[in-house]
Design a protein around this motif. Structure first.
Motif, PDB file in Angstrom:
ATOM      1  N   ASP B  91       0.290   7.983  -1.955  1.00 38.25           N
ATOM      2  CA  ASP B  91      -0.891   7.560  -1.201  1.00 38.25           C
ATOM      3  C   ASP B  91      -0.852   6.066  -0.946  1.00 38.25           C
ATOM      4  OD1 ASP B  91      -1.847  10.125  -1.284  1.00 38.25           O
ATOM      5  OD2 ASP B  91      -2.987   9.801  -3.123  1.00 38.25           O
ATOM      6  N   VAL B  92      -0.460   5.344  -1.972  1.00 37.98           N
ATOM      7  CA  VAL B  92      -0.422   3.885  -1.862  1.00 37.98           C
ATOM      8  C   VAL B  92       0.591   3.469  -0.803  1.00 37.98           C
ATOM      9  CG1 VAL B  92       0.002   1.762  -3.105  1.00 37.98           C
ATOM     10  CG2 VAL B  92      -1.068   3.671  -4.274  1.00 37.98           C
ATOM     11  N   ILE B  93       1.794   3.994  -0.927  1.00 37.73           N
ATOM     12  CA  ILE B  93       2.860   3.611  -0.001  1.00 37.73           C
ATOM     13  C   ILE B  93       2.488   4.029   1.427  1.00 37.73           C
ATOM     14  CG2 ILE B  93       5.300   3.913   0.555  1.00 37.73           C
ATOM     15  CD1 ILE B  93       4.890   2.336  -2.008  1.00 37.73           C
ATOM     16  N   ALA B  94       1.899   5.202   1.560  1.00 38.58           N
ATOM     17  CA  ALA B  94       1.566   5.701   2.901  1.00 38.58           C
ATOM     18  C   ALA B  94       0.549   4.802   3.589  1.00 38.58           C
ATOM     19  CB  ALA B  94       1.040   7.133   2.806  1.00 38.58           C
ATOM     20  N   ILE B  95      -0.461   4.375   2.858  1.00 39.14           N
ATOM     21  CA  ILE B  95      -1.515   3.588   3.491  1.00 39.14           C
ATOM     22  C   ILE B  95      -0.986   2.188   3.851  1.00 39.14           C
ATOM     23  CG2 ILE B  95      -2.620   2.500   1.485  1.00 39.14           C
ATOM     24  CD1 ILE B  95      -4.664   4.323   4.043  1.00 39.14           C
ATOM     25  N   ILE B  96      -0.091   1.663   3.051  1.00 35.00           N
ATOM     26  CA  ILE B  96       0.507   0.367   3.363  1.00 35.00           C
ATOM     27  C   ILE B  96       1.390   0.495   4.604  1.00 35.00           C
ATOM     28  CG2 ILE B  96       2.100  -1.419   2.551  1.00 35.00           C
ATOM     29  CD1 ILE B  96      -0.452  -1.556   1.040  1.00 35.00           C
ATOM     30  N   ARG B  97       2.143   1.556   4.667  1.00 34.12           N
ATOM     31  CA  ARG B  97       3.018   1.744   5.824  1.00 34.12           C
ATOM     32  C   ARG B  97       2.219   1.988   7.097  1.00 34.12           C
ATOM     33  NH1 ARG B  97       8.460   2.333   5.339  1.00 34.12           N
ATOM     34  NH2 ARG B  97       8.770   3.970   6.854  1.00 34.12           N
ATOM     35  N   ALA B  98       1.009   2.526   6.940  1.00 36.85           N
ATOM     36  CA  ALA B  98       0.158   2.723   8.114  1.00 36.85           C
ATOM     37  C   ALA B  98      -0.372   1.387   8.632  1.00 36.85           C
ATOM     38  CB  ALA B  98      -0.996   3.648   7.775  1.00 36.85           C
ATOM     39  N   GLY B  99      -0.342   0.358   7.811  1.00 41.85           N
ATOM     40  CA  GLY B  99      -0.758  -0.948   8.317  1.00 41.85           C
ATOM     41  C   GLY B  99      -1.750  -1.704   7.454  1.00 41.85           C
ATOM     42  N   ALA B 100      -2.156  -1.126   6.322  1.00 38.69           N
ATOM     43  CA  ALA B 100      -3.107  -1.851   5.472  1.00 38.69           C
ATOM     44  C   ALA B 100      -2.423  -3.081   4.880  1.00 38.69           C
ATOM     45  CB  ALA B 100      -3.622  -0.936   4.371  1.00 38.69           C
TER      46      ALA B 100
END
Lengths: 421, 214
Positions: B91-100
């Motif tokens: 979840d963490v990696i995904a949200i960062i990769r989305a642009g957070a």
């Protein structure tokens, strides 16, 4: 057939029992059908026991009698009917190929005799019926008690055993397949070999039509039955899961919520909430629950325990993982000491643990932002603990560095080289 | 920008949590709106044009990633800080990769939260110790066939910075330990964030296969 019974004697338990009551049994002769030595009815075994000879000799006698006008068979059948069982424990025999072959050849012999005697319905009928019987035997006789129970349960619409369900073992499926194949072969053989098709096509047709009818009537029932059982099983699993979840939530979250409402100590509440969160998350993640078998898992468990015991939040960050061995256990123990030390003496609000597992080395850092202490202060009891952490690491081949300054927190750094495997 | 000038929008479907954080952040920032679901959030954010959006990762209706994508198409300058109870690496990696621009957990202290929002507003990345650990794990080991050497590896210095963050040090302390300026620490962290967002490293998906999805 019993090699071990080739020298029967009175010391033998069965022999003793029979000999001790000569007035009992068949016509007061002390003759019983032996349960211990039975192959078919135990007649030969019983005779051998009474006469004190090898049962094989008795069996040869019966065979010779049979050859002279089938008398052996009749004598045997009559004795089977009139001679009582002895009360000996029936030996639980593993079904053996030898036994099956023996009984099979006996039956084959009887059939040849009947054929010679003219008591015969014709080769085709005999062969077909024989094959059908073999098929039935394969399917039914060898099926274990469980399986029979299940088949019976199916017929009676009793819910089958939840765990067993319809998953018959591979061996039993194989057996059923063989049996069914033989049965179909037998029917086909009968239809083709007999002149039934030519002489009475209408009868064959009628039989086929009624079989089709039976299939049409019973088919949907069987289909529905199978489906109902699957649905029931699925529903049961669902209910079990729900019950398990309810039980888990009762024991954990709901208990904690109740406790939090009753306590007025903020620190305790925080600890409760944190440990509950940790536990619930581990449970929700299911497959990724860290077990105590790896260093990261053991560290998480250690942190949870210390957190609960000392009411001190412990944050754990791990990078990489490795299976636990004695040296890594030493790292965990040193971590525990350092963490407890920080929880007890630092006065900080949080202990941070960082563990990094690399190919060559394992590093762990236990850090707090508390009051710290002077390393030179010999009188301090924290010094003693520091020495014990260092000693523990060094005994296992690693090392520890403690950085502390009064008023500026403490950090314990543990190093452990990894064994090359 | 003067203090209190940062325009903040909050997205969380837990009203209790929303009101709690709101009362903590109210004196520090100008809270221009809140939303409890993705659709309302997109509309509200486009309307109010905030500086920073504080959002929950697990939201009904597509989740935080969908929100970041939808908003950044129209307003590329809005910055996102993810706040969640979930510690799951994927979840963490995904949200960062989305642009957070950062990821923090809800157990963060109010003062650290305020600090994190300021940092994101100023264009820096916000790495919690846990996120630093995840990133180190993600970039651990060698790539068999690096697609882009520069993006697929962390420099030794970046690794050092991340390690210190993972150990629980604040940026200021990291700077002191490494004898560099806070600005340099920030630039290292921003570089790591960029690599995390752009790297095609296989290991970025490793979490999904290794950790949870069966």
């Amino acid at each position: 057939m019993d090699a071990d019974a080739s020298a029967p004697s009175l010391t033998h338990s069965a022999g003793l029992k029979v000999a001790s009551r000569p007035g009992a049994g068949f016509l007061g002769l002390g003759l019983f059908r032996s349960q211990r030595r039975r192959v078919l009815g135990g007649v030969a075994g019983g005779l051998a026991e009474r006469l004190g000879i090898d049962p094989v000799l008795v069996r040869i006698g019966f065979a010779l009698l049979t050859l002279s006008g089938a008398a052996g068979i009749f004598v045997y059948l009559i004795m089977w009917a009139v001679v009582p069982d002895d009360t000996g424990e029936a030996e639980v025999r593993a079904p053996s190929l030898r036994r099956a072959a023996g009984i099979g050849s006996m039956l084959f012999g009887v059939m040849i005799l009947l054929r010679e005697a003219g008591l015969w319905l014709g080769d085709t009928v005999a062969l077909s019926v024989g094959l059908l019987a073999a098929a039935a035997a394969i399917v039914w006789v060898r099926s274990d008690a469980d399986e029979r129970e299940r088949l019976r349960g199916l017929a009676g619409r009793l819910p089958a055993d939840a765990r067993g369900g319809f998953t018959a073992g591979r061996a039993s499926k194989f057996r059923i397949a063989i049996g069914a194949t033989i049965a179909v072969g037998a029917v086909a053989l009968f239809v083709l070999r007999s002149d039934a098709l030519r002489s009475a096509p209408t009868i064959v047709f009628a039989v086929l039509v009624s079989m089709l009818g039976v299939a049409l009537v019973m088919g949907p029932w069987a289909w529905r039955l199978a489906h109902q059982l699957t649905d029931e099983r699925r529903e049961r699993i669902r209910q079990e899961e729900r019950a398990e979840m309810a039980a888990h939530l009762h024991d954990s979250v709901l208990q904690t919520l109740a406790l939090i409402q009753r306590t007025d100590q903020p620190k305790e509440m925080v600890t409760l909430a944190r440990s509950q969160e940790r536990e619930l998350r581990a449970w929700l993640n299911g497959t990724s629950v860290k077990s105590g078998d790896t260093i990261a898992g053991a560290l998480e468990q250690m942190a949870a325990a210390v957190e609960l015991q000392f009411k001190m939040p412990v944050d754990v960050v791990t990078v990489g993982d490795a299976p636990l061995d004695d040296r890594l256990r030493a790292v965990i123990e040193a971590c525990r000491e350092a963490t407890i030390n920080a929880a007890k003496h630092s006065g900080a609000g949080l202990v941070s643990i960082y563990l990094e597992v690399e190919a060559a080395e394992i590093n762990a850092f236990i850090r707090d932002e508390g009051q710290g202490f002077a390393l030179d202060d010999v009188a301090s009891d924290r010094r003693g603990i520091a020495e014990s952490i260092r000693g523990r690491m060094e005994r296992s081949g690693g090392g520890a560095t403690i950085t502390a300054e009064p008023g500026d927190g403490t950090e314990v750094h543990l190093r452990m080289p990894r064994l090359r495997s | 920008m003067t203090e209190g000038g940062i325009r903040l929008y909050m997205v969380d479907d837990h009203r209790l949590f929303l009101s709690g954080v709101r009362s903590e952040l109210g004196p520090e920032f100008e809270i221009v709106g809140t939303a409890g679901d993705i659709e309302a959030a997109i509309e509200g954010i486009v309307d109010t044009k905030p500086d920073v959006v504080l959002l929950d990762v697990h939201m009904p209706g597509g989740g935080g990633r969908a929100l970041i994508k939808a908003v950044n198409e129209r307003l590329p300058n809005v910055k996102f800080l993810a706040l969640s109870v979930s510690d799951a690496a994927e979840d963490v990696i995904a949200i960062i990769r989305a642009g957070a621009r950062g990821y923090i957990t809800k157990s963060i202290s109010p003062s650290d939260l305020i600090d994190a929002i300021r940092r994101v507003y100023e264009g820096d990345a916000v790495f919690s110790p846990r996120l630093a650990g995840f990133v180190l794990d993600t970039f651990a080991g060698d790539v068999p066939e690096p697609v882009d050497e520069e993006l697929d590896q962390l420099t030794p210095r970046e690794r050092e910075v991340l390690r210190l963050i993972a150990r629980g040090f604040a940026y200021k302390e990291v700077a002191k330990k490494l004898h560099i300026s806070v600005k340099t620490v920030e630039s290292h962290v921003s570089a790591v964030l960029r690599k995390l967002q752009l790297s095609s490293r296989h290991e970025l998906t490793r979490w999904a296969t290794e950790r949870r999805l069966v």
